[in-house]
Design an enzyme around this catalytic site. Structure first.
Site, PDB file in Angstrom:
ATOM      1  CG  ASP A   1      -0.151   0.210   2.545  1.00  0.00           C
ATOM      2  OD1 ASP A   1       1.102   0.279   2.514  1.00  0.00           O
ATOM      3  OD2 ASP A   1      -0.797   0.322   3.590  1.00  0.00           O
TER       4      ASP A   1
ATOM      5  CG  ASP B   1      -3.197   2.657   5.284  1.00  0.00           C
ATOM      6  OD1 ASP B   1      -4.362   2.394   4.923  1.00  0.00           O
ATOM      7  OD2 ASP B   1      -2.417   1.798   5.730  1.00  0.00           O
TER       8      ASP B   1
ATOM      9  CG  ASP C   1       1.616   3.155   4.698  1.00  0.00           C
ATOM     10  OD1 ASP C   1       0.529   2.718   5.089  1.00  0.00           O
ATOM     11  OD2 ASP C   1       2.529   2.425   4.256  1.00  0.00           O
TER      12      ASP C   1
HETATM   13  P1  ATP Z   1       4.162  -2.512   2.965  1.00  0.00           P
HETATM   14  O1  ATP Z   1       5.154  -2.097   1.940  1.00  0.00           O
HETATM   15  O2  ATP Z   1       3.815  -3.950   2.857  1.00  0.00           O
HETATM   16  O3  ATP Z   1       2.969  -1.627   3.001  1.00  0.00           O
HETATM   17  P2  ATP Z   1       4.773  -1.247   5.432  1.00  0.00           P
HETATM   18  O4  ATP Z   1       5.961  -1.321   6.317  1.00  0.00           O
HETATM   19  O5  ATP Z   1       4.486   0.067   4.792  1.00  0.00           O
HETATM   20  O6  ATP Z   1       4.937  -2.382   4.361  1.00  0.00           O
HETATM   21  P3  ATP Z   1       2.131  -1.084   6.609  1.00  0.00           P
HETATM   22  O7  ATP Z   1       1.226  -2.181   7.018  1.00  0.00           O
HETATM   23  O8  ATP Z   1       1.645  -0.202   5.533  1.00  0.00           O
HETATM   24  O9  ATP Z   1       3.532  -1.762   6.279  1.00  0.00           O
HETATM   25  O10 ATP Z   1       2.414  -0.259   7.911  1.00  0.00           O
HETATM   26  C1  ATP Z   1       3.237   0.886   7.917  1.00  0.00           C
HETATM   27  C2  ATP Z   1       3.468   1.353   9.309  1.00  0.00           C
HETATM   28  O11 ATP Z   1       2.278   1.808   9.900  1.00  0.00           O
HETATM   29  C3  ATP Z   1       4.007   0.247  10.223  1.00  0.00           C
HETATM   30  O12 ATP Z   1       5.094   0.763  10.924  1.00  0.00           O
HETATM   31  C4  ATP Z   1       2.912  -0.041  11.192  1.00  0.00           C
HETATM   32  O13 ATP Z   1       3.422  -0.280  12.465  1.00  0.00           O
HETATM   33  C5  ATP Z   1       2.088   1.233  11.161  1.00  0.00           C
HETATM   34  N1  ATP Z   1       0.684   0.890  11.313  1.00  0.00           N
HETATM   35  C6  ATP Z   1      -0.074   0.176  10.471  1.00  0.00           C
HETATM   36  N2  ATP Z   1      -1.326   0.052  10.930  1.00  0.00           N
HETATM   37  C7  ATP Z   1      -1.360   0.715  12.093  1.00  0.00           C
HETATM   38  C8  ATP Z   1      -2.367   0.981  13.069  1.00  0.00           C
HETATM   39  N3  ATP Z   1      -3.599   0.530  12.921  1.00  0.00           N
HETATM   40  N4  ATP Z   1      -2.022   1.714  14.127  1.00  0.00           N
HETATM   41  C9  ATP Z   1      -0.791   2.187  14.274  1.00  0.00           C
HETATM   42  N5  ATP Z   1       0.192   1.982  13.399  1.00  0.00           N
HETATM   43  C10 ATP Z   1      -0.077   1.261  12.340  1.00  0.00           C
HETATM   44 MN    MN Z   2       2.706   0.379   3.734  1.00  0.00          MN
HETATM   45 MN    MN Z   3      -0.386   0.846   5.562  1.00  0.00          MN
END
Ligand code: ATP
Ligand code: MN
Ligand code: MN
Length: 403
Positions: free
Chosen positions: A204, A327, A206
């Site tokens: 995703d 997100d 962020d």
């Molecule tokens: P990817 O490339 O697969 O998206 P990512 O490291 O960006 O990997 P994400 O699941 O998008 O993974 O999460 C990004 C960050 O946001 C992580 O550090 C996670 O701890 C934080 N995070 C995700 N969901 C929540 C939540 N509901 N509350 C607090 N922090 C969150």
């Molecule tokens: Mn992510």
């Molecule tokens: Mn995310």
């Protein structure tokens, strides 16, 4: 004895937040095996085992060179009996029997397919599997009422299970920045998550949004979302209002990985620039041997970008857009440093930071604040560097938080 002298002996501190973990993983075969076991444990509601395998995988990711013999692992932290058995199997046989048979198991395959639907967690998937639902086809015909997220997840299943490229993330960043600038001049958009850590692929995109003047960010999310919606950028969105206390003497937030910011989980409709599609979408289908090619950014030449869809007229067509998970999080400037740190990840790195704070420093760290339990006060910070300093940790830049 002689061969033992020659092999490198690694020295690795036990918390992932004390180490540098770049994307240059020298032990992908080992970490893939351990990550798969972690994933399977998480999908099977065994979070404790999941964390143990994640920690073991993270130790292997941090090693500066490929491991070739078990003797090199002497003294390394976080390697339990089970992880060591798997590593030995891979080193001796090229693969782990346990992992290979798990990958082939009906249960794992079904969990993978069903949790691949946005909005479906491990518990829901397990319930459906107990009812005999193993495929999307069976799910569609089951008569189950799906919630809005799951409906969108099913509808955009293929798109959402294909990794997002850096180019796509940048295209979305441009859109978000424009919208934010037009609804609140001066507001700032920061790319967080895996892309901030330098990954070339992600599941995703962020973003964290703030404004340099405290309080200006109030009401921002709904304006951004309305604008995006009116422009047809959103295929799905669910906005959650913030639930943090704004008063100065708010009690210590519970140690939790869930934060209380206003956030929007969405599915973007990203237009594909036809001539550049192949370049933008070199993405592999998502493979949660976690960061297998995702983290290293390798792409295949497999042409997964031209998705054929049936038009009402019956002939095949290529749709000019694709669905991408995005997100959005809004934070007040006073909490921004904690929010950036908390949303940059990796998930294990975050978990280890909180564990370090609690167990080694008697502090509570969240995405909102850092509380010192002995001094009984909040520690202020306006940058990630200051937070690491409060925690007595060497600063680890985002690109080395890929634990
Ligand atoms: P990817 O490339 O697969 O998206 P990512 O490291 O960006 O990997 P994400 O699941 O998008 O993974 O999460 C990004 C960050 O946001 C992580 O550090 C996670 O701890 C934080 N995070 C995700 N969901 C929540 C939540 N509901 N509350 C607090 N922090 C969150
Ligand atoms: Mn992510
Ligand atoms: Mn995310």
């Amino acid at each position: 004895q002689a061969d033992e002298v020659e092999v490198a002996v690694f020295s690795v501190p036990s918390y992932a937040c004390q180490r540098r973990t770049s994307l240059d993983n020298r032990n992908t075969v080992l970490t893939d095996a351990l990550s798969l076991l972690a994933e399977n444990a998480e999908l099977s509601d065994q979070d404790g085992r999941g964390v143990a395998f994640r920690r073991a995988a993270a130790v292997m990711k941090s090693l500066p060179e490929p491991v070739t013999s078990m003797t090199q692992l002497r003294g390394l932290p976080c390697l339990g009996e089970h992880s060591l058995r798997v590593i030995r199997d891979v080193l001796e046989n090229g693969a782990s029997r346990e992992v290979e048979s798990m990958k082939q198991s009906k249960q794992y395959k079904a969990l993978k397919v069903l949790t691949g639907v946005f909005g479906v967690g491990a518990k829901t998937a397990a319930r459906w599997i107990r009812e005999g639902i193993h495929t999307l086809h069976q799910l569609r015909n089951s008569g189950h009422t799906l919630n809005r997220a799951q409906q969108a997840g099913l509808e955009h299943y293929d798109d959402l299970n294909q990794q997002v490229s850096k180019a796509e993330a940048e295209a979305i960043q441009q859109i978000v920045e424009e919208v934010v600038a037009s609804v609140l001049p001066g507001a700032k958009v920061t790319l967080t998550g895996g892309f901030r850590r330098g990954k070339l692929m992600g599941h995703d995109v962020d973003f964290l949004i703030t404004h340099p003047e405290e309080g200006k960010e109030v009401g921002l999310m709904s304006k951004v979302v309305s604008w995006l919606e009116s422009q047809g950028f959103l295929l799905y969105q669910k906005t959650t209002r913030n639930s943090y206390l704004v008063s100065d003497d708010s009690p210590a937030l519970p140690p939790s990985n869930m934060d209380r910011f206003e956030r929007c989980l969405s599915i973007f409709k990203l237009a594909q620039d036809q001539p550049h599609r192949a370049k933008q979408l070199g993405a592999l289908p998502l493979d949660t041997a976690e960061h297998r090619r995702g983290d290293s950014g390798l792409q295949t030449d497999q042409d997964s970008c031209s998705q054929r869809i049936q038009t009402p007229g019956g002939q095949e067509d290529t749709k000019p857009w694709r669905a991408v998970r995005v997100d959005l999080v809004v934070s007040p400037i006073s909490q921004f440093a904690f929010a950036v740190l908390g949303w940059t990840g990796s998930k294990l790195f975050e978990r280890e930071l909180r564990r370090w704070a609690g167990q080694e420093k008697a502090m509570s760290l969240s995405s909102h604040a850092l509380y010192d339990n002995k001094k009984r006060k909040y520690l202020q910070a306006s940058s990630e560097e200051e937070i690491f300093a409060h925690l007595d940790l060497e600063f680890i830049p985002p690109s080395e938080r890929n634990a």
